[in-house]
Design a protein around this motif. Sequence first.
Motif, mmCIF file in Angstrom:
data_model
loop_
_atom_site.group_PDB
_atom_site.id
_atom_site.type_symbol
_atom_site.label_atom_id
_atom_site.label_comp_id
_atom_site.label_asym_id
_atom_site.label_seq_id
_atom_site.Cartn_x
_atom_site.Cartn_y
_atom_site.Cartn_z
ATOM 1 N N GLU A 475 7.610 -4.621 28.100
ATOM 2 C CA GLU A 475 6.253 -4.087 28.255
ATOM 3 C C GLU A 475 5.706 -4.386 29.652
ATOM 4 O OE1 GLU A 475 3.431 -4.412 24.835
ATOM 5 O OE2 GLU A 475 5.040 -5.596 23.933
ATOM 6 N N GLN A 476 5.952 -5.603 30.135
ATOM 7 C CA GLN A 476 5.402 -5.995 31.432
ATOM 8 C C GLN A 476 6.064 -5.250 32.584
ATOM 9 O OE1 GLN A 476 2.664 -8.190 31.945
ATOM 10 N NE2 GLN A 476 2.835 -7.038 33.863
ATOM 11 N N VAL A 477 7.399 -5.147 32.562
ATOM 12 C CA VAL A 477 8.069 -4.463 33.677
ATOM 13 C C VAL A 477 7.768 -2.968 33.647
ATOM 14 C CG1 VAL A 477 9.887 -6.207 33.876
ATOM 15 C CG2 VAL A 477 10.274 -4.192 32.431
ATOM 16 N N GLN A 478 7.469 -2.439 32.446
ATOM 17 C CA GLN A 478 7.051 -1.043 32.363
ATOM 18 C C GLN A 478 5.691 -0.871 33.034
ATOM 19 O OE1 GLN A 478 8.923 1.359 31.342
ATOM 20 N NE2 GLN A 478 7.786 2.998 30.342
ATOM 21 N N ASN A 479 4.777 -1.790 32.762
ATOM 22 C CA ASN A 479 3.454 -1.722 33.387
ATOM 23 C C ASN A 479 3.541 -1.931 34.902
ATOM 24 O OD1 ASN A 479 2.262 -1.348 30.891
ATOM 25 N ND2 ASN A 479 1.821 -3.520 30.580
ATOM 26 N N ASP A 480 4.476 -2.784 35.315
ATOM 27 C CA ASP A 480 4.665 -3.046 36.741
ATOM 28 C C ASP A 480 5.438 -1.928 37.439
ATOM 29 O OD1 ASP A 480 3.333 -5.429 36.460
ATOM 30 O OD2 ASP A 480 5.140 -6.677 36.396
ATOM 31 N N ALA A 481 5.942 -0.978 36.643
ATOM 32 C CA ALA A 481 6.709 0.151 37.191
ATOM 33 C C ALA A 481 7.787 -0.334 38.149
ATOM 34 C CB ALA A 481 5.773 1.143 37.877
ATOM 35 N N VAL A 482 8.594 -1.283 37.676
ATOM 36 C CA VAL A 482 9.644 -1.870 38.516
ATOM 37 C C VAL A 482 10.713 -0.845 38.850
ATOM 38 C CG1 VAL A 482 11.330 -3.736 38.695
ATOM 39 C CG2 VAL A 482 9.199 -4.098 37.429
ATOM 40 N N LEU A 483 11.018 0.001 37.886
ATOM 41 C CA LEU A 483 12.035 1.046 38.037
ATOM 42 C C LEU A 483 11.432 2.389 37.646
ATOM 43 C CD1 LEU A 483 14.926 -0.782 36.133
ATOM 44 C CD2 LEU A 483 14.733 -0.631 38.619
ATOM 45 N N VAL A 484 12.122 3.450 38.006
ATOM 46 C CA VAL A 484 11.804 4.777 37.479
ATOM 47 C C VAL A 484 12.923 5.139 36.517
ATOM 48 C CG1 VAL A 484 11.351 7.196 37.980
ATOM 49 C CG2 VAL A 484 10.641 5.439 39.619
ATOM 50 N N CYS A 485 12.708 4.926 35.225
ATOM 51 C CA CYS A 485 13.732 5.251 34.219
ATOM 52 C C CYS A 485 13.674 6.751 33.948
ATOM 53 C CB CYS A 485 13.485 4.450 32.944
ATOM 54 S SG CYS A 485 13.610 2.667 33.203
ATOM 55 N N ILE A 486 14.811 7.405 34.031
ATOM 56 C CA ILE A 486 14.834 8.866 34.000
ATOM 57 C C ILE A 486 15.419 9.426 32.704
ATOM 58 C CG2 ILE A 486 15.697 10.933 35.167
ATOM 59 C CD1 ILE A 486 15.844 9.150 37.726
ATOM 60 N N ALA A 487 16.647 9.027 32.374
ATOM 61 C CA ALA A 487 17.302 9.618 31.207
ATOM 62 C C ALA A 487 18.372 8.686 30.668
ATOM 63 C CB ALA A 487 17.929 10.966 31.576
ATOM 64 N N TYR A 488 18.695 8.891 29.381
ATOM 65 C CA TYR A 488 19.798 8.189 28.744
ATOM 66 C C TYR A 488 20.966 9.160 28.620
ATOM 67 C CZ TYR A 488 15.875 5.248 27.277
ATOM 68 O OH TYR A 488 14.740 4.471 27.251
ATOM 69 N N LYS A 489 22.124 8.707 29.007
ATOM 70 C CA LYS A 489 23.288 9.592 28.992
ATOM 71 C C LYS A 489 23.808 9.831 27.583
ATOM 72 C CE LYS A 489 28.060 10.125 30.554
ATOM 73 N NZ LYS A 489 29.173 9.603 31.371
ATOM 74 N N LYS A 490 24.175 11.071 27.321
ATOM 75 C CA LYS A 490 24.936 11.420 26.130
ATOM 76 C C LYS A 490 26.327 11.839 26.590
ATOM 77 C CE LYS A 490 21.372 13.004 22.906
ATOM 78 N NZ LYS A 490 20.875 14.161 22.104
ATOM 79 N N GLU A 491 27.326 11.282 25.954
ATOM 80 C CA GLU A 491 28.696 11.632 26.303
ATOM 81 C C GLU A 491 29.161 12.765 25.411
ATOM 82 O OE1 GLU A 491 32.908 9.438 25.796
ATOM 83 O OE2 GLU A 491 31.463 8.362 27.035
ATOM 84 N N ILE A 492 29.788 13.754 26.019
ATOM 85 C CA ILE A 492 30.289 14.906 25.265
ATOM 86 C C ILE A 492 31.800 14.935 25.403
ATOM 87 C CG2 ILE A 492 30.171 17.395 24.931
ATOM 88 C CD1 ILE A 492 27.510 17.310 26.448
ATOM 89 N N ASP A 493 32.485 14.661 24.306
ATOM 90 C CA ASP A 493 33.942 14.627 24.313
ATOM 91 C C ASP A 493 34.491 15.809 23.524
ATOM 92 O OD1 ASP A 493 33.802 12.241 25.717
ATOM 93 O OD2 ASP A 493 33.786 11.046 23.888
ATOM 94 N N GLY A 494 35.589 16.345 23.997
ATOM 95 C CA GLY A 494 36.227 17.472 23.323
ATOM 96 C C GLY A 494 37.539 17.059 22.705
#
Length: 533
Positions: A475-494
């Motif tokens: 919660e604190q590091v989110q408020n401090d905006a330490v990083l810019v979190c963009i997306a979570y990877k989904k792996e697509i396997d065939g």
Amino acid sequence: MTLRMKLSLACTAVFFAIIICTGCVQTEDSEEKVLRVALTTGPDTGGSLDPSISWEGWPMRRTGIYETLFSYDENMNLQPELATGYKQLNDTEWEIQLRRNVTFHDGTIMEADAVISSINRILDPSNSRSSEYSFIKNVYKTDDYTIVVETNESYAPTIFMFTDTIMSIVSPNAENLDTEPVGTGPYRFVSFEPGASIELVKNPDYWGEAPKIDRIIIQYSKDAAARTLLLKSGDVDITRDVLQSEYATLEADPDTNIVSKETLRTYFMYINEGKAPFDDVRVRQSLNYAIDRQEIVDTALEGVAGSPAVGIFPDIMPWNANDKIEAYEYNPEKALELFAEAGITQGSDGRLYYNGKPFTVEIQTYTKQSVHQPMAEVIAAQFEKIGITTIIKIAETNSISSDAAAGKYDLALYSWGVAPVGDPDYFMYSHFLSTGTYASTWLRYSNPQVDEWILEARAETDEEKRAELYDMIQEQVQNDAVLVCIAYKKEIDGLSPISRVLRFIQTNTRSLQRKWNLPEELKNERQNYRTLE
């Protein structure tokens, strides 16, 4: 046909268990059962196959050559591998029981001396990652199948750290681990062509359930189009990370099975807080509000290879606090408002200005992860939309690291497997503790309250109390905006053809559950001594 399972047996186990463990995809009309696989990358540190070097343990783990003392099942529960259990003796000592009747591929018996030898290779100061294990004071044996790990101080994640693939147990009698890997796993090494392929053969003396695939050939290609073509042509049985644009076509193919799974990899941007105006929390928050994460997923990830991020840990990470922290929703008006408060104002031309000059942001990234560049391009377009002059710099990771250490960067787009040992301390200690490797150099981030919580959580063995501390940290590091979190990877396997895969799942579900899942009564075990079988 699509098979979506959130870290289920048939999702994680199908891809990796086919490769490294029990069961097989039958090769029709052939006495020898051969599995052909296409992966993105293999060992790339000078062609070395030694799992103790940098991050080479991960590609070597996928071959089935090496194993660790502990690992995780598909639900992130700790499970036995070359250990059978552990016991915390006191605040700083952990006793680990080793599996008996295990031999290395060269015939050497696996016992305490061999395990200690493997661990000491990582503790050696010459190892580039030895600092990650500086919490270990000593490792000694009390008998041939029992070792004790002594830590410098109370350290709750001690056992979890032995799931890291760098802690793979290697034969003490191996002549050259760079070129001839010798482990205990279900597959033995045959040959390796750097950057191209590795060949494996089943280990007839494997301690666990006998592998049913006779031979595995893994090809390496960073080109998603090439890997996808190999799958479509039938030249491989499994392809990891198929071309995103081919997703719909492969999904519609009755002879191909697409397995889409969430991962523990997060795409995010570092912010140089040691450089004005990024040292102002309002500026960092503005950058977060200026990003439309859904658009990035829909375009750069083509709607199938990821999901918008909230915090640093994906939802599948048991320690995530995404239901408690406030997400940075796309809000360009809020971004402009905060920028103005921080002295970054909009000119008559619609551009943003700081100290009388155009507010310019440079995003550095690398292309080993192929989606980084298109993600950076979408982010740049979103920044430009509200008046931020944006430059993209593509560089090698060594160059970016040098710039970061020297404080000569603005933003750096990276992606991390944020929980390689399943415990939150791994990422939080290095990124959010003021003296941590990345906090003190890349981020220049320091918050005394966060420091206190991190150090307290490291020593706290009560999981509920640790969870509360990590929730507060997130919660604190989110408020401090330490990083810019963009997306979570989904792996697509065939996987192709689908009939083989389904046969594998149907015939091996029980054996996989028996091998990888903890018995229910042990999942609920609250006693100090934990036998994991």
